[in-house]
Design an enzyme around this catalytic site. Structure first.
Site, PDB file in Angstrom:
ATOM      1  CE  LYS A 237      -3.628   2.215   2.684  1.00 47.20           C
ATOM      2  NZ  LYS A 237      -4.535   2.146   3.818  1.00 47.20           N
ATOM      3  CD  GLU A 243       9.067  -6.037   7.202  1.00 48.78           C
ATOM      4  OE1 GLU A 243       8.808  -4.933   6.667  1.00 48.78           O
ATOM      5  OE2 GLU A 243       8.802  -6.290   8.390  1.00 48.78           O
ATOM      6  NE  ARG A 298      -6.650  -3.741  10.827  1.00 47.43           N
ATOM      7  CZ  ARG A 298      -5.998  -2.590  10.963  1.00 47.43           C
ATOM      8  NH1 ARG A 298      -4.811  -2.433  10.395  1.00 47.43           N
ATOM      9  NH2 ARG A 298      -6.492  -1.603  11.674  1.00 47.43           N
ATOM     10  CD  GLU A 383      -2.007  -4.313  11.370  1.00 46.15           C
ATOM     11  OE1 GLU A 383      -0.833  -4.729  11.453  1.00 46.15           O
ATOM     12  OE2 GLU A 383      -2.542  -4.039  10.278  1.00 46.15           O
ATOM     13  CG  HIS A 413      -4.546 -35.826  16.721  1.00 48.26           C
ATOM     14  ND1 HIS A 413      -4.794 -37.052  17.288  1.00 48.26           N
ATOM     15  CD2 HIS A 413      -5.510 -35.627  15.788  1.00 48.26           C
ATOM     16  CE1 HIS A 413      -5.855 -37.599  16.691  1.00 48.26           C
ATOM     17  NE2 HIS A 413      -6.308 -36.754  15.781  1.00 48.26           N
ATOM     18  CE  LYS A 543       5.609  -1.004   9.994  1.00 48.87           C
ATOM     19  NZ  LYS A 543       4.611  -0.314   9.183  1.00 48.87           N
TER      20      LYS A 543
HETATM   21  O1  F6P Z   1       3.065  -3.062   9.798  1.00 53.01           O
HETATM   22  C1  F6P Z   1       1.712  -3.167   9.655  1.00 53.01           C
HETATM   23  C2  F6P Z   1       1.255  -2.805   8.268  1.00 53.01           C
HETATM   24  O2  F6P Z   1       1.205  -1.424   8.128  1.00 53.01           O
HETATM   25  C3  F6P Z   1      -0.087  -3.441   7.965  1.00 53.01           C
HETATM   26  O3  F6P Z   1      -1.143  -2.706   8.444  1.00 53.01           O
HETATM   27  C4  F6P Z   1      -0.028  -3.577   6.490  1.00 53.01           C
HETATM   28  O4  F6P Z   1      -0.973  -4.478   6.018  1.00 53.01           O
HETATM   29  C5  F6P Z   1       1.397  -4.039   6.317  1.00 53.01           C
HETATM   30  O5  F6P Z   1       2.127  -3.306   7.282  1.00 53.01           O
HETATM   31  C6  F6P Z   1       1.989  -3.855   4.948  1.00 53.01           C
HETATM   32  O6  F6P Z   1       1.965  -2.510   4.553  1.00 53.01           O
HETATM   33  P1  F6P Z   1       2.165  -2.110   3.057  1.00 53.01           P
HETATM   34  O7  F6P Z   1       1.075  -2.723   2.250  1.00 53.01           O
HETATM   35  O8  F6P Z   1       2.130  -0.617   3.031  1.00 53.01           O
HETATM   36  O9  F6P Z   1       3.508  -2.626   2.599  1.00 53.01           O
END
Ligand code: F6P
Length: 579
Positions: A237, A243, A298, A383, A413, A543
């Protein structure tokens, strides 16, 4: 007995707040939602929950042979059975009164009207617009959104179908056989969960999901793939998530090393709200699929974030998925509260968390293809509702529970021992389909799955008394003295709550309904807790600290001034790395 909704229509002598969508901006809403524990309905409910704990669940069934009919509801072939909880008629009436007094309906209408109910970010909350028809007329801050939604859906459908039918190829004209989605959180969990859930509908390229910044994730994924036939979708987004950006850079290197820098454009697409940042990465505009700030991460599976799912199952099945969710939206908006699945699920959740004080709930799909559903719900629910500050800025006494789970029968199990006999009560949410996708000769699998699912909820509710346990041992030939000693270990307390969601078969529309049901349930619970479900400030501090620690890990700056644990661990890392 008259239908439940007739009985509930009577005024209950409680003051219902006449809140309307237009006066419900955050500030005006606060006074109605900050009285956790103080309103007559809440106080009454606390007493009821105490009594219910003493009375249990079993006796409700013996007192009322038609309890299932009274405490279940359905939308088409999706059935919610909440009869195996301690909620009785009076508790349900009081819970519904509480929902009204906390403005659930008014706030729901404000959400659907596009008002900025996510007030800490000044945003509308309109993921429902992504699965709507143009005539539904969704507006964000008074601006119509359906045109833009339709345009993106059309563009992503054309792209998905092009990849599927081979008219969109890799740089060497090779057909795309593998699609790798790089994203995390909402940009990963939704499409990864749904793609697995709808595996029987796959007729497109294979799909893979890389999320973790741990290099093992992308390395292990790429090991088996051919760059010439691999397409990457960078889903973020914000297009800043470390990451995703790190994995995207690795993927880019992998393509350019194998096929040359010029090939990059043919092997990447992106989904983001930050179109300028995507362009900087080098992805052509016709391969960038946008969405909007009124779609929470989300809640974004319905947007272009669903592109890998669409490539896997095709645009038509993807539309069925959207249609299922839209059906749930309409139901949520229009069904009476006592027949309204998201409302009932939310009330059950609140009853268990806030009134019975159960800190967790387990989600156990008896559906192997829903094995990522608990992980998906963890983000959706925790979240959203893992908050300690209410709409009025004050600390709330309670908010959402820990959500966890694994598919049945595997869970039986592993951790079911604790659910049946442990000292904590853990409400369980069972999900199961009446029918499988597997061929007729495998029917026994589904029969066993269903029998096990129902047996677990029955066992949790009924339990086994000391007398029954003892008698069973004696009947098995055990000496009385030995039976007396062993029997207490074989007692099941029973009266342990569960709900069951039953559906015909896990098809795209059913999955859409299920996800939307849980989305709206999270919303309902948030209103009862008096919190904003749509921000996530709690992820920020970690972060920030991680960014500051990177140069410490690499040795560019020292760990001096940090707490002794962090500094000690950094020193140990350097030693173990030989640096
Ligand atoms: O760290 C949480 C978050 O902001 C989530 O709410 C979101 O879905 C995820 O990181 C990934 O964010 P982005 O789509 O901006 O990479």
């Amino acid at each position: 007995m008259p239908p439940i909704h007739n009985r509930l229509k009577r005024p209950q002598g409680r003051r219902f707040l006449a809140t309307t969508a237009s006066n419900i901006m955050a500030g005006q809403f606060m006074s109605q939602t900050s009285d956790s524990g103080a309103s007559p309905a809440a106080a009454e409910l606390t007493g009821m929950a105490r009594q219910a704990a003493d009375r249990g669940i079993r006796s409700l069934f013996s007192d009322d042979p038609s309890r299932y009919l009274e405490f279940s509801a359905a939308l088409g072939d999706l059935v919610l059975d909440y009869s195996k909880t301690s909620i009785d008629d009076d508790a349900r009436d009081a819970l519904i009164a509480l929902a009204r007094s906390r403005g659930v309906e008014a706030r729901r209408d404000a959400m659907f009207a596009g008002e900025p109910i996510n007030f800490t970010e000044d945003r509308s909350v309109l993921h429902m617009a992504l699965r709507a028809e143009p005539m539904d007329g969704f507006r964000a801050a008074r601006n119509p959104v359906s045109g833009a939604v339709a345009d993106v859906l059309k563009a992503m459908s054309a792209f998905a179908e092009g990849v599927r039918n081979g008219t969109i190829t890799g740089a060497r004209d090779t057909q795309i056989t593998d699609v790798v989605n790089i994203g995390i959180g909402g940009s990963d969990l939704g499409p990864a969960m749904a793609t697995l859930a709808l595996a029987p509908y796959h007729d497109g390229p294979r799909t893979h999901f890389v999320s973790n910044v741990d290099g093992a994730h992308i390395a292990d994924t790429l090991k088996t793939l051919d760059p010439a036939s691999t397409l990457f979708i960078i889903a973020s987004k914000t297009f800043t998530t470390i990451e995703t950006m790190t994995n995207a850079a690795a993927a880019r290197r992998w393509i350019s090393d194998a096929l040359g820098e010029d090939a990059v454009g043919d092997h990447f697409a992106a989904v983001s709200t930050a179109l300028d940042k995507v362009a900087d990465f080098g992805i052509a505009s016709e391969r960038i699929f946008g969405f909007w700030d009124w779609v929470g991460g989300r809640y974004s599976i319905w947007s272009a974030i669903g592109l890998p799912l669409m490539i896997a199952i095709g645009a038509s099945d993807f539309r069925d998925f959207l249609a299922g969710a839209r059906e749930m939206d309409t139901h949520f908006r229009t069904a009476p509260l006592d027949q309204n699945l998201p409302v009932l699920l939310g009330l059950v959740g609140y009853w268990h968390r806030a009134l019975c004080d159960y800190p967790t709930r387990a989600v156990i799909p008896y559906d192997q293809r829903l094995s990522r559903f608990p992980a998906y719900l963890q983000q959706l629910d925790m979240e959203s509702n893992g908050k300690r500050v209410g709409l009025d800025g004050e600390t709330v006494p309670v908010s959402g529970p820990v959500v966890w789970g694994e598919p049945g029968t595997n869970g039986q199990h592993a951790f079911f021992q604790l659910i049946h006999q442990g000292t904590d009560i853990i409400p369980v949410e069972f999900l199961v389909g009446a029918n499988a996708h597997e061929p007729a000769e495998m029917r026994v699998h589904q029969d066993l799955l269903l029998a096990n699912c129902l047996a677990q909820s029955e066992a949790l509710m009924r339990g086994r008394t000391l007398d029954e346990a003892r008698q069973q041992l004696l009947d098995g030939g055990m000496e009385r003295e030995q039976a007396e000693r062993i029997a207490p270990h074989r007692v099941f307390p029973g009266d342990r709550p569960s709900i069951t969601l039953l559906y015909r078969q896990l098809d795209p529309a059913t999955l859409g309904r299920l996800i939307a049901l849980y989305e709206h349930r999270v919303f309902v619970e948030a209103q009862l807790y008096g919190i904003n479900a749509f921000d996530q400030w709690g992820v920020e501090l970690g972060k920030e600290l991680a960014n500051r620690l990177v140069p410490v890990i690499t040795g560019e700056t020292s760990a001096e001034g940090r707490d002794s644990s962090t500094a000690g661990l950094v020193a140990a890392i350097h030693k173990l790395r030989g640096s």
